[in-house]
Design a protein around this motif. Structure first.
Motif, PDB file in Angstrom:
ATOM      1  N   VAL A 175       0.777  -1.204  -0.121  1.00  0.00           N
ATOM      2  CA  VAL A 175      -0.108  -0.106  -0.031  1.00  0.00           C
ATOM      3  C   VAL A 175       1.025   1.252  -0.035  1.00  0.00           C
ATOM      4  N   ASP A 176       0.466   2.112  -0.729  1.00  0.00           N
ATOM      5  CA  ASP A 176       1.076   3.570  -1.028  1.00  0.00           C
ATOM      6  C   ASP A 176       0.111   4.577  -0.956  1.00  0.00           C
ATOM      7  N   GLU A 177       0.114   5.157   0.122  1.00  0.00           N
ATOM      8  CA  GLU A 177      -1.000   6.361   0.427  1.00  0.00           C
ATOM      9  C   GLU A 177      -0.289   7.687   0.949  1.00  0.00           C
ATOM     10  N   GLY A 178      -0.824   8.704   0.511  1.00  0.00           N
ATOM     11  CA  GLY A 178      -0.483  10.040   1.174  1.00  0.00           C
ATOM     12  C   GLY A 178       0.719  10.522   0.428  1.00  0.00           C
ATOM     13  N   VAL A 179       1.239  11.897   0.795  1.00  0.00           N
ATOM     14  CA  VAL A 179       2.296  12.311   0.365  1.00  0.00           C
ATOM     15  C   VAL A 179       3.086  13.041   1.663  1.00  0.00           C
ATOM     16  N   GLY A 180       4.776  13.240   1.270  1.00  0.00           N
ATOM     17  CA  GLY A 180       5.349  13.600   2.174  1.00  0.00           C
ATOM     18  C   GLY A 180       6.557  12.565   2.648  1.00  0.00           C
ATOM     19  N   ALA A 181       7.189  12.911   3.833  1.00  0.00           N
ATOM     20  CA  ALA A 181       8.149  12.028   4.392  1.00  0.00           C
ATOM     21  C   ALA A 181       7.643  10.477   4.595  1.00  0.00           C
ATOM     22  N   PRO A 182       8.190   9.323   4.012  1.00  0.00           N
ATOM     23  CA  PRO A 182       7.539   8.151   4.212  1.00  0.00           C
ATOM     24  C   PRO A 182       7.597   7.664   5.507  1.00  0.00           C
ATOM     25  N   VAL A 183       6.578   6.621   5.833  1.00  0.00           N
ATOM     26  CA  VAL A 183       6.373   6.039   7.053  1.00  0.00           C
ATOM     27  C   VAL A 183       6.118   4.644   6.344  1.00  0.00           C
ATOM     28  N   VAL A 184       7.071   3.626   6.912  1.00  0.00           N
ATOM     29  CA  VAL A 184       7.228   2.171   6.194  1.00  0.00           C
ATOM     30  C   VAL A 184       6.692   1.306   7.487  1.00  0.00           C
ATOM     31  N   HIS A 210      14.286 -12.141   3.267  1.00  0.00           N
ATOM     32  CA  HIS A 210      13.233 -11.290   3.682  1.00  0.00           C
ATOM     33  C   HIS A 210      13.693  -9.809   3.730  1.00  0.00           C
ATOM     34  N   ILE A 211      14.968  -9.493   4.277  1.00  0.00           N
ATOM     35  CA  ILE A 211      15.611  -8.363   4.212  1.00  0.00           C
ATOM     36  C   ILE A 211      15.845  -7.959   2.935  1.00  0.00           C
ATOM     37  N   ALA A 212      16.279  -8.859   2.055  1.00  0.00           N
ATOM     38  CA  ALA A 212      16.509  -8.526   0.613  1.00  0.00           C
ATOM     39  C   ALA A 212      15.205  -8.020  -0.216  1.00  0.00           C
ATOM     40  N   ASN A 213      14.191  -8.767  -0.036  1.00  0.00           N
ATOM     41  CA  ASN A 213      12.831  -8.336  -0.558  1.00  0.00           C
ATOM     42  C   ASN A 213      12.508  -7.194  -0.332  1.00  0.00           C
ATOM     43  N   LEU A 214      12.624  -6.676   1.045  1.00  0.00           N
ATOM     44  CA  LEU A 214      12.170  -5.346   1.640  1.00  0.00           C
ATOM     45  C   LEU A 214      13.191  -4.462   0.943  1.00  0.00           C
ATOM     46  N   THR A 215      14.350  -4.573   1.101  1.00  0.00           N
ATOM     47  CA  THR A 215      15.287  -3.747   0.421  1.00  0.00           C
ATOM     48  C   THR A 215      14.999  -3.377  -1.136  1.00  0.00           C
ATOM     49  N   SER A 216      14.776  -4.490  -1.858  1.00  0.00           N
ATOM     50  CA  SER A 216      14.466  -4.309  -3.307  1.00  0.00           C
ATOM     51  C   SER A 216      13.149  -3.436  -3.427  1.00  0.00           C
ATOM     52  N   LEU A 217      12.296  -3.593  -2.398  1.00  0.00           N
ATOM     53  CA  LEU A 217      11.061  -2.774  -2.888  1.00  0.00           C
ATOM     54  C   LEU A 217      11.252  -1.607  -2.447  1.00  0.00           C
ATOM     55  N   LEU A 218      12.037  -0.964  -1.360  1.00  0.00           N
ATOM     56  CA  LEU A 218      11.888   0.367  -0.967  1.00  0.00           C
ATOM     57  C   LEU A 218      13.100   1.005  -1.666  1.00  0.00           C
ATOM     58  N   GLN A 231      13.323   0.237  -5.296  1.00  0.00           N
ATOM     59  CA  GLN A 231      12.631   0.563  -6.276  1.00  0.00           C
ATOM     60  C   GLN A 231      11.633   1.837  -6.222  1.00  0.00           C
ATOM     61  N   LEU A 232      11.127   1.808  -5.140  1.00  0.00           N
ATOM     62  CA  LEU A 232      10.336   3.090  -4.680  1.00  0.00           C
ATOM     63  C   LEU A 232      11.044   4.225  -4.461  1.00  0.00           C
ATOM     64  N   ASP A 233      12.376   4.092  -4.278  1.00  0.00           N
ATOM     65  CA  ASP A 233      13.457   5.227  -4.109  1.00  0.00           C
ATOM     66  C   ASP A 233      13.080   6.057  -2.712  1.00  0.00           C
ATOM     67  N   VAL A 234      12.767   4.955  -1.716  1.00  0.00           N
ATOM     68  CA  VAL A 234      12.305   5.528  -0.421  1.00  0.00           C
ATOM     69  C   VAL A 234      13.503   6.455   0.178  1.00  0.00           C
ATOM     70  N   LEU A 287      19.543  -0.499   9.044  1.00  0.00           N
ATOM     71  CA  LEU A 287      20.891  -0.558   9.486  1.00  0.00           C
ATOM     72  C   LEU A 287      22.171  -0.732   8.478  1.00  0.00           C
ATOM     73  N   SER A 288      21.371  -1.211   7.076  1.00  0.00           N
ATOM     74  CA  SER A 288      22.431  -1.265   6.050  1.00  0.00           C
ATOM     75  C   SER A 288      22.003  -0.152   5.095  1.00  0.00           C
ATOM     76  N   ASN A 289      21.034   0.503   5.193  1.00  0.00           N
ATOM     77  CA  ASN A 289      20.602   1.549   4.132  1.00  0.00           C
ATOM     78  C   ASN A 289      20.448   2.946   5.123  1.00  0.00           C
ATOM     79  N   SER A 290      21.321   3.300   6.229  1.00  0.00           N
ATOM     80  CA  SER A 290      20.911   4.536   6.973  1.00  0.00           C
ATOM     81  C   SER A 290      20.785   5.661   6.339  1.00  0.00           C
ATOM     82  N   ASP A 291      21.420   5.988   4.931  1.00  0.00           N
ATOM     83  CA  ASP A 291      21.090   7.048   4.241  1.00  0.00           C
ATOM     84  C   ASP A 291      19.929   7.325   3.737  1.00  0.00           C
ATOM     85  N   ARG A 292      19.075   6.128   3.725  1.00  0.00           N
ATOM     86  CA  ARG A 292      17.570   6.335   3.378  1.00  0.00           C
ATOM     87  C   ARG A 292      16.766   6.228   4.653  1.00  0.00           C
TER      88      ARG A 292
END
Length: 307
Positions: free
Chosen positions: A32-41, A92-100, A102-105, A125-130
């Motif tokens: 689900v992807d709703e709203g605009v602004g800073a993302p909350v996952v 599962h970590i890799a799946n989540l990483t791929s999704l986020l 792709q969405l350029d979160v 912890l492996s994508n702290s820049d995001r």
């Protein structure tokens, strides 16, 4: 009945969100992807799916935030692999990483619960820049010891038995049915508005594979297959300076707040909380709007400090 048809039949009024899908590491992942602004996952665990966070969406989007809720591969409207090898923690970590990715979160707040804890923290912890901030609820991120709940012969260690786990959780859907029912405070309300949704989104034994294989990744001793990843999570958490809020259910016995929230405070001494709400393990069912309000106020404080 297809999972999408089940969701429409049992949850349309509470879950009126158009389905979105991405391919992640060969699997079809729903989100689900709703709203605009800073993302909350918002990340669920076992045996839930994005529906667990239905009470969060309006408060968060009304506050000017973008809400992203993935269904982990194996749950909800996402593809459900029938091979146990598809369900490793690193997978599962890799799946989540791929999704986020792709969405350029970016500038994300990651909300972690149950298995969404090790999975979401593995991403953060492996994508702290995001990542901007962490919300941690009723979960864990270290190897040993497990919770007292997980040391009990019944029901937890029985689930690890080669035949009993697949029989109870696979054939009889015990975790999505009675397991979730016993893990909320207001059981009458849960039965009326939600229990059938969780049961029917996993309509047959083949679709329930992850409900009895994921628990086996909880480290019970030094030989556990997930031990190395949990050791890494613990080391990286000690280094983290990400703003963090701890929210816990007072009545949770799976990850009781006195043990587990205290442990997170040791690893993350700068974390706020724990803020306690009414709730057993699935505290989102009892206190969804209240928790969403706490998240909004926490993020407002961060924004004020940064302005």
């Amino acid at each position: 009945m297809e999972a999408s048809e089940t969701a429409q039949r049992f949850a349309h009024e509470q879950w009126p969100y158009g389905p979105k899908f991405k391919r992640v590491n060969g699997w079809r992942m729903h989100y689900v992807d709703e709203g605009v602004g800073a993302p909350v996952v918002l990340l669920h665990g076992n045996p839930a799916w994005g529906f667990l966070y239905r009470k969060f969406i309006k408060p968060l989007t009304a506050a000017g935030r973008r809400v992203i809720i993935p269904d982990m591969i194996g749950f909800g409207l996402s593809e459900k692999p029938v091979r146990e090898q598809a369900h490793t923690l690193d997978g599962h970590i890799a799946n989540l990483t791929s999704l986020l990715r792709q969405l350029d979160v970016r500038n994300a707040t990651v909300v972690c619960h149950d298995w969404g804890g090790p999975t979401g923290l593995g991403f953060a912890l492996s994508n702290s820049d995001r990542v901007r901030a962490l919300i941690i609820m009723s979960t864990w991120a270290w190897p040993l010891p497990p919770a007292e709940f997980h040391r009990r012969i019944f029901p937890w260690r029985m689930m690890h038995a080669p035949l009993v786990g697949p029989y109870l959780l696979g054939r009889h859907n015990a975790l999505a049915g009675r397991g979730m029912y016993l893990s909320v405070v207001d059981r009458k309300k849960f039965r009326a508005e939600a229990q059938s949704v969780y049961e029917n989104i996993l309509p047959d034994p083949g679709s329930r594979l992850l409900t009895w294989t994921w628990p086996r990744w909880i480290p019970m001793d030094e030989s556990a297959r997930g031990l190395t990843r949990f050791e890494w999570l613990e080391r990286e958490l000690r280094k983290s300076k990400l703003p963090t809020l701890l929210v816990w259910g007072r009545e949770d016995e799976v990850f009781d707040y006195k043990t587990f929230a205290t442990r997170f405070k040791e690893l993350l001494p700068h974390a706020e909380g724990p803020e306690l709400v009414t709730g057993r393990h699935f505290l989102q069912e009892d206190s969804g709007e209240e928790i969403a309000g706490k998240i909004n106020r926490f993020l407002d404080r961060i924004e004020e400090r940064q302005s």
